[in-house]
Design a protein around this motif. Structure first.
Motif, short mmCIF file in Angstrom:
data_model
loop_
_atom_site.label_atom_id
_atom_site.label_comp_id
_atom_site.label_asym_id
_atom_site.label_seq_id
_atom_site.Cartn_x
_atom_site.Cartn_y
_atom_site.Cartn_z
N UNK A 1 0.83 -1.21 0.00
CA UNK A 1 0.00 0.00 0.00
C UNK A 1 0.86 1.26 0.00
N UNK A 2 1.90 1.26 0.83
CA UNK A 2 2.75 2.46 0.91
C UNK A 2 3.43 2.75 -0.42
N UNK A 3 4.04 1.72 -1.00
CA UNK A 3 4.76 1.93 -2.27
C UNK A 3 3.82 2.31 -3.40
N UNK A 4 2.73 1.58 -3.52
CA UNK A 4 1.81 1.83 -4.63
C UNK A 4 1.14 3.19 -4.50
N UNK A 5 0.68 3.53 -3.30
CA UNK A 5 -0.01 4.81 -3.13
C UNK A 5 0.95 5.99 -3.29
N UNK A 6 2.19 5.82 -2.83
CA UNK A 6 3.17 6.90 -2.99
C UNK A 6 3.44 7.17 -4.47
N UNK A 7 3.76 6.11 -5.22
CA UNK A 7 4.09 6.31 -6.64
C UNK A 7 2.87 6.78 -7.43
N UNK A 8 1.74 6.11 -7.23
CA UNK A 8 0.52 6.52 -7.95
C UNK A 8 0.15 7.96 -7.57
N UNK A 9 0.29 8.29 -6.27
CA UNK A 9 -0.06 9.64 -5.82
C UNK A 9 0.80 10.70 -6.48
N UNK A 10 2.11 10.45 -6.55
CA UNK A 10 3.00 11.45 -7.14
C UNK A 10 2.67 11.70 -8.61
N UNK A 11 2.43 10.63 -9.36
CA UNK A 11 2.11 10.82 -10.79
C UNK A 11 0.71 11.41 -10.96
N UNK A 12 -0.23 10.96 -10.13
CA UNK A 12 -1.60 11.51 -10.23
C UNK A 12 -1.61 13.00 -9.88
N UNK A 13 -0.74 13.40 -8.93
CA UNK A 13 -0.65 14.81 -8.59
C UNK A 13 -0.17 15.64 -9.77
N UNK A 14 0.80 15.11 -10.52
CA UNK A 14 1.28 15.82 -11.71
C UNK A 14 0.20 15.91 -12.78
N UNK A 15 -0.54 14.82 -12.94
CA UNK A 15 -1.63 14.83 -13.93
C UNK A 15 -2.69 15.85 -13.54
N UNK A 16 -3.05 15.86 -12.25
CA UNK A 16 -4.08 16.81 -11.80
C UNK A 16 -3.62 18.25 -12.01
N UNK A 17 -2.36 18.52 -11.69
CA UNK A 17 -1.86 19.88 -11.87
C UNK A 17 -1.86 20.27 -13.35
N UNK A 18 -1.50 19.31 -14.21
CA UNK A 18 -1.53 19.59 -15.65
C UNK A 18 -2.93 19.89 -16.15
N UNK A 19 -3.94 19.39 -15.45
CA UNK A 19 -5.33 19.64 -15.84
C UNK A 19 -5.92 20.87 -15.13
N UNK A 20 -5.07 21.58 -14.37
CA UNK A 20 -5.55 22.77 -13.69
C UNK A 20 -6.25 22.48 -12.38
N UNK A 21 -6.07 21.26 -11.85
CA UNK A 21 -6.68 20.88 -10.56
C UNK A 21 -5.60 20.85 -9.49
N UNK A 22 -6.00 20.90 -8.22
CA UNK A 22 -5.00 20.76 -7.16
C UNK A 22 -4.34 19.38 -7.22
N UNK A 23 -3.04 19.34 -6.88
CA UNK A 23 -2.36 18.03 -6.80
C UNK A 23 -3.09 17.13 -5.82
#
Length: 432
Positions: A35-57
């Protein structure tokens, strides 16, 4: 952004393959690491995607957590999410420490009285609306139906106290992310922090009254003592931590980010065991340092900015994974009604009572008050543990509300800051 989307999809595909192949199972002894590894990596990339879409990380962290969590795609086992409680406490302490460094005496002198007055109005009106609605729902809410009228009134008040709470964690995280600065941002941050102090006091009183209506009697000294210990004890311990931090920064002054992470972890764990508020402990520590030595306060701010991103990504992704989507099915209508009424009450109170000298407060402030997260989760869990006969059902209803608030709250908070014009231009544009 395309690279981040590709990597995110690749990670989720890998998680799906692991789940399908049953390489890692809930009883394999590694669900927390997975859970820690998967959520950390997925979270970091999802944060970049959200920011690219104009949403909060933060929205990206939450949504990907919901997607891969046990209540949606099921790639992360429930045991793994529950094992990340330590990370949640650490993140709340770090965020509160940063928030404390923003609480200068000058700010309190400028906006303290107006914030406290508006906060009392918003919390009071929201409580009254949610209390009346909850009691009116007595015939259809299973945990209220068998209760006497006094008991139902007390439980409605207890639940409404929790429902009123805001989310300093989300607000401060969005402010940090967007580098927002200005009088509107200061007012919003002060209001959510003071609001949750109001809620903590009110919750202690409501819990004591509820306990009395169920036959254990009203122990007023214990009630006042418990609330006083949580508030004043937290501030006292926070001041001791501040002295320890200043001594370290002036005497040792090495590996500051690592030291702050360790100290925040100790504050979270120690505070919880001593029945203190980890949020208030760290908030008091940060505020004392900022007012004793402004330069050291800025160093703490900078150090946590450097070290905090992985912790925050993991914290909010884990919070998303813990949102129980299945609760929306059972208590969804009642929860959505209360969500709507809470939002209307906050909107109406801000539109009517916010200071008139700054029109932005009347127009945008309510958006920053919708989120709910750590404090609300904690109080809901406390209701469940304290009142085992009806508490778990109250917790389910509140978590259903948190789910809705978490999905829209961060976006609204960012919109409020954008509308106020206090986000830096490159952040408002969703730049890299």
């Amino acid at each position: 952004m395309k690279g981040s989307i590709f990597r995110l999809l690749l990670l989720m595909g890998l998680l799906a393959a692991i789940t399908q192949a049953q390489v890692v199972r809930a009883d394999a002894g590694t669900p927390v690491l997975l859970a820690a590894g998967a959520l950390l990596l997925c979270g970091l990339f999802a944060g970049k995607v959200a920011k690219g879409m104009g949403l909060p990380r933060l929205t990206g962290y939450l949504l990907v957590g919901v997607a891969v969590g046990p209540y949606a795609l099921g790639f992360i086992p429930n045991a793994g999410v529950k094992g990340l409680e330590l990370v949640k406490g650490l993140a709340v302490s770090l965020i509160a420490l940063v928030a404390g460094t923003e609480l200068h005496l000058g700010l309190i002198r400028r906006v303290g009285a107006r914030v406290a007055l508006l906060c009392a109005t918003v919390c009071g009106l929201t409580f009254a609306v949610c209390f009346a609605a909850t009691f009116a729902l007595k015939p259809v809410l299973p945990f209220l139906t068998p209760m006497s009228v006094p008991q139902a009134l007390a439980v409605s008040a207890l639940m409404s106290t929790v429902v009123v709470s805001f989310s300093p964690t989300v607000t401060i995280a969005i402010v940090q992310e967007t580098s927002a600065r200005g009088s509107f941002t200061e007012f919003l941050m002060a209001l959510v922090i003071i609001g949750d102090l109001f809620v903590m006091v009110a919750f202690g009183l409501a819990a004591g009254v509820t306990r009395a209506t169920f036959g254990s009697g009203l122990d007023l000294p214990a009630l006042v003592g418990g609330v006083g210990w949580e508030l004043f004890g937290s501030v006292a311990v926070g001041c001791l931590l501040a002295v320890a931090m200043l001594l370290y920064m002036r005497g040792v002054n090495r590996e500051l980010p690592l030291f702050l992470v360790g100290l925040s972890f100790a504050a979270a764990e120690g505070g919880a065991r001593l029945h203190l508020s980890p949020l208030l402990v760290s908030l008091a520590a940060g505020a004392l340092i900022a007012n004793l030595d402004e330069r050291e306060g800025r160093r703490i701010h900078h150090a946590i900015n450097q070290a905090g991103l992985p912790v925050f990504a993991l914290f909010f992704a884990a919070a998303g994974a813990g949102l129980r989507l299945d609760t929306l099915v059972t208590v969804g209508p009642a929860a959505l009604l209360l969500v709507a009424l809470r939002g209307l009450a906050i909107w109406g109170a801000c539109r009517r009572f916010a200071p008139a000298e700054d029109p932005r407060l009347k127009r945008y402030l309510w958006m920053g008050l919708i989120s709910q997260a750590g404090v609300t989760f904690g109080l809901a869990a406390l209701v469940s543990r304290t009142f085992p006969t009806f508490g778990p059902q109250v917790e389910v209803l509140i978590i259903a509300m948190i789910t809705a608030h978490e999905l829209v709250g961060p976006v609204l908070t960012r919109r409020a800051l954008m509308g106020s014009g206090e986000i830096r231009a490159e952040e408002a544009g969703g730049g890299a």
